[in-house]
Write a protein that holds these residues in place. Structure first.
Motif, PDB file in Angstrom:
ATOM      1  N   GLY A 168      10.749  -6.022  -1.571  1.00 16.60           N
ATOM      2  CA  GLY A 168      10.016  -5.005  -2.310  1.00 16.60           C
ATOM      3  C   GLY A 168       8.535  -5.286  -2.362  1.00 16.60           C
ATOM      4  N   GLY A 169       7.784  -4.276  -2.757  1.00 13.88           N
ATOM      5  CA  GLY A 169       6.336  -4.413  -2.865  1.00 13.88           C
ATOM      6  C   GLY A 169       5.672  -4.160  -1.526  1.00 13.88           C
ATOM      7  N   ARG A 170       4.667  -4.973  -1.219  1.00 16.81           N
ATOM      8  CA  ARG A 170       3.923  -4.840   0.029  1.00 16.81           C
ATOM      9  C   ARG A 170       4.168  -6.066   0.899  1.00 16.81           C
ATOM     10  NH1 ARG A 170      -1.504  -1.870  -0.611  1.00 16.81           N
ATOM     11  NH2 ARG A 170      -1.881  -3.145   1.210  1.00 16.81           N
ATOM     12  N   LEU A 171       4.553  -5.828   2.121  1.00 16.15           N
ATOM     13  CA  LEU A 171       4.717  -6.910   3.088  1.00 16.15           C
ATOM     14  C   LEU A 171       3.516  -6.837   4.015  1.00 16.15           C
ATOM     15  CD1 LEU A 171       6.407  -9.195   4.217  1.00 16.15           C
ATOM     16  CD2 LEU A 171       7.751  -7.524   5.484  1.00 16.15           C
ATOM     17  N   ASP A 172       2.520  -7.652   3.698  1.00 14.43           N
ATOM     18  CA  ASP A 172       1.258  -7.568   4.426  1.00 14.43           C
ATOM     19  C   ASP A 172       0.683  -8.955   4.643  1.00 14.43           C
ATOM     20  OD1 ASP A 172       0.270  -8.258   1.900  1.00 14.43           O
ATOM     21  OD2 ASP A 172      -0.514  -6.260   1.478  1.00 14.43           O
ATOM     22  N   VAL A 173      -0.550  -9.006   5.078  1.00 16.24           N
ATOM     23  CA  VAL A 173      -1.182 -10.279   5.426  1.00 16.24           C
ATOM     24  C   VAL A 173      -1.198 -11.248   4.236  1.00 16.24           C
ATOM     25  CG1 VAL A 173      -3.561  -9.540   4.959  1.00 16.24           C
ATOM     26  CG2 VAL A 173      -3.107 -11.293   6.697  1.00 16.24           C
ATOM     27  N   ARG A 174      -1.305 -10.725   3.019  1.00 23.27           N
ATOM     28  CA  ARG A 174      -1.354 -11.602   1.841  1.00 23.27           C
ATOM     29  C   ARG A 174      -0.001 -12.210   1.509  1.00 23.27           C
ATOM     30  NH1 ARG A 174      -4.484  -7.286   0.705  1.00 23.27           N
ATOM     31  NH2 ARG A 174      -2.872  -6.264  -0.509  1.00 23.27           N
ATOM     32  N   SER A 175       1.072 -11.513   1.830  1.00 19.54           N
ATOM     33  CA  SER A 175       2.401 -12.000   1.468  1.00 19.54           C
ATOM     34  C   SER A 175       3.188 -12.552   2.663  1.00 19.54           C
ATOM     35  CB  SER A 175       3.201 -10.873   0.819  1.00 19.54           C
ATOM     36  OG  SER A 175       3.350  -9.787   1.710  1.00 19.54           O
ATOM     37  N   ALA A 176       2.609 -12.494   3.846  1.00 24.52           N
ATOM     38  CA  ALA A 176       3.332 -12.842   5.073  1.00 24.52           C
ATOM     39  C   ALA A 176       3.852 -14.280   5.077  1.00 24.52           C
ATOM     40  CB  ALA A 176       2.448 -12.600   6.294  1.00 24.52           C
ATOM     41  N   ALA A 177       3.050 -15.233   4.664  1.00 26.29           N
ATOM     42  CA  ALA A 177       3.477 -16.637   4.720  1.00 26.29           C
ATOM     43  C   ALA A 177       4.684 -16.883   3.816  1.00 26.29           C
ATOM     44  CB  ALA A 177       2.326 -17.561   4.327  1.00 26.29           C
ATOM     45  N   ASP A 178       4.644 -16.354   2.603  1.00 23.06           N
ATOM     46  CA  ASP A 178       5.777 -16.523   1.686  1.00 23.06           C
ATOM     47  C   ASP A 178       7.017 -15.814   2.223  1.00 23.06           C
ATOM     48  OD1 ASP A 178       4.246 -17.996  -0.086  1.00 23.06           O
ATOM     49  OD2 ASP A 178       3.761 -16.268  -1.350  1.00 23.06           O
ATOM     50  N   ALA A 179       6.836 -14.591   2.716  1.00 20.27           N
ATOM     51  CA  ALA A 179       7.967 -13.833   3.253  1.00 20.27           C
ATOM     52  C   ALA A 179       8.576 -14.552   4.450  1.00 20.27           C
ATOM     53  CB  ALA A 179       7.522 -12.426   3.644  1.00 20.27           C
ATOM     54  N   ARG A 180       7.741 -15.047   5.339  1.00 15.69           N
ATOM     55  CA  ARG A 180       8.221 -15.765   6.523  1.00 15.69           C
ATOM     56  C   ARG A 180       9.069 -16.964   6.114  1.00 15.69           C
ATOM     57  NH1 ARG A 180       3.636 -16.498   8.567  1.00 15.69           N
ATOM     58  NH2 ARG A 180       3.638 -14.613   9.834  1.00 15.69           N
ATOM     59  N   SER A 209       5.088  -0.754   1.374  1.00 18.14           N
ATOM     60  CA  SER A 209       4.334  -0.646   2.623  1.00 18.14           C
ATOM     61  C   SER A 209       4.392  -1.968   3.370  1.00 18.14           C
ATOM     62  CB  SER A 209       2.870  -0.276   2.340  1.00 18.14           C
ATOM     63  OG  SER A 209       2.235  -1.332   1.641  1.00 18.14           O
ATOM     64  N   TRP A 210       4.050  -1.885   4.658  1.00 23.57           N
ATOM     65  CA  TRP A 210       3.889  -3.083   5.465  1.00 23.57           C
ATOM     66  C   TRP A 210       2.764  -2.838   6.443  1.00 23.57           C
ATOM     67  CZ3 TRP A 210       9.363  -3.095   8.123  1.00 23.57           C
ATOM     68  CH2 TRP A 210       9.470  -2.025   8.994  1.00 23.57           C
ATOM     69  N   ASP A 211       2.126  -3.893   6.867  1.00 24.16           N
ATOM     70  CA  ASP A 211       1.088  -3.768   7.878  1.00 24.16           C
ATOM     71  C   ASP A 211       1.579  -4.482   9.136  1.00 24.16           C
ATOM     72  OD1 ASP A 211       0.741  -6.501   7.405  1.00 24.16           O
ATOM     73  OD2 ASP A 211      -1.259  -6.311   6.557  1.00 24.16           O
ATOM     74  N   ALA A 212       0.708  -4.619  10.123  1.00 24.50           N
ATOM     75  CA  ALA A 212       1.103  -5.244  11.387  1.00 24.50           C
ATOM     76  C   ALA A 212       1.584  -6.678  11.183  1.00 24.50           C
ATOM     77  CB  ALA A 212      -0.064  -5.207  12.368  1.00 24.50           C
ATOM     78  N   THR A 213       0.973  -7.387  10.254  1.00 22.00           N
ATOM     79  CA  THR A 213       1.396  -8.753   9.969  1.00 22.00           C
ATOM     80  C   THR A 213       2.798  -8.764   9.386  1.00 22.00           C
ATOM     81  OG1 THR A 213      -0.908  -9.357   9.553  1.00 22.00           O
ATOM     82  CG2 THR A 213       0.777 -10.892   8.789  1.00 22.00           C
ATOM     83  N   ALA A 241       7.600   4.903  16.635  1.00 18.72           N
ATOM     84  CA  ALA A 241       6.346   4.990  17.395  1.00 18.72           C
ATOM     85  C   ALA A 241       6.100   3.736  18.230  1.00 18.72           C
ATOM     86  CB  ALA A 241       5.175   5.233  16.448  1.00 18.72           C
ATOM     87  N   THR A 242       6.500   2.583  17.712  1.00 17.30           N
ATOM     88  CA  THR A 242       6.303   1.322  18.434  1.00 17.30           C
ATOM     89  C   THR A 242       7.508   0.954  19.297  1.00 17.30           C
ATOM     90  OG1 THR A 242       7.138   0.077  16.528  1.00 17.30           O
ATOM     91  CG2 THR A 242       4.738   0.386  16.686  1.00 17.30           C
ATOM     92  N   ARG A 243       8.519   1.802  19.254  1.00 19.06           N
ATOM     93  CA  ARG A 243       9.779   1.619  19.986  1.00 19.06           C
ATOM     94  C   ARG A 243      10.568   0.390  19.540  1.00 19.06           C
ATOM     95  NH1 ARG A 243       9.510   4.384  25.736  1.00 19.06           N
ATOM     96  NH2 ARG A 243       7.991   5.966  25.223  1.00 19.06           N
ATOM     97  N   LEU A 244      10.216  -0.144  18.404  1.00 16.42           N
ATOM     98  CA  LEU A 244      10.952  -1.294  17.870  1.00 16.42           C
ATOM     99  C   LEU A 244      12.326  -0.885  17.359  1.00 16.42           C
ATOM    100  CD1 LEU A 244       8.074  -3.243  16.121  1.00 16.42           C
ATOM    101  CD2 LEU A 244       9.237  -3.802  18.262  1.00 16.42           C
ATOM    102  N   HIS A 245      12.526   0.411  17.118  1.00 15.52           N
ATOM    103  CA  HIS A 245      13.849   0.881  16.702  1.00 15.52           C
ATOM    104  C   HIS A 245      14.891   0.626  17.791  1.00 15.52           C
ATOM    105  CE1 HIS A 245      12.585   4.226  19.193  1.00 15.52           C
ATOM    106  NE2 HIS A 245      13.817   4.748  19.117  1.00 15.52           N
ATOM    107  N   ARG A 246      14.442   0.407  19.016  1.00 16.63           N
ATOM    108  CA  ARG A 246      15.359   0.096  20.119  1.00 16.63           C
ATOM    109  C   ARG A 246      15.756  -1.375  20.141  1.00 16.63           C
ATOM    110  NH1 ARG A 246      12.905   3.443  25.241  1.00 16.63           N
ATOM    111  NH2 ARG A 246      13.025   5.496  24.275  1.00 16.63           N
TER     112      ARG A 246
END
Length: 100
Positions: A13-25, A48-52, A86-91
């Motif tokens: 939950g929340g935002r999965l972005d550059v600030r939270s990436a290390a903890d999420a990983r 939301s999520w960003d590229a990170t 859009a990024t074809r990652l659904h495949r």
């Protein structure tokens, strides 16, 4: 960002972005390493999520594959679903179909 659950199902939950990436990983890698079978990521509470953040998901997907597991995305919000298409990652990623 918050993640709760165990080594078989996690709610993100929340935002999965550059600030939270290390903890999420770290949390996702531990869940992959400590479990067996599918690892389900419930994204129903993700704002939301960003590229990170997307990179964290892809890294967990690769790690799961190396461990003989499968990463499954559940309840992907529509906006994020469109990005995966859009990024074809659904495949590449296992995404549970939304019940009608």
């Amino acid at each position: 960002m918050h993640i709760r659950g165990d080594h078989s199902e996690l709610v993100v939950g929340g935002r999965l972005d550059v600030r939270s990436a290390a903890d999420a990983r770290s949390i996702l890698h531990s869940a992959v390493d400590d479990g067996v079978g599918d690892l389900v990521l419930d994204l129903s509470e993700l704002d939301s999520w960003d590229a990170t953040g997307l990179g964290v998901i892809m890294g967990a997907h690769r790690r799961a594959g190396r461990c003989g597991r499968r990463l499954v995305l559940r309840a992907v919000p529509a906006q994020m679903q469109r990005l995966l298409v859009a990024t074809r990652l659904h495949r590449i990623l296992a995404i549970e179909a939304v019940a009608p």
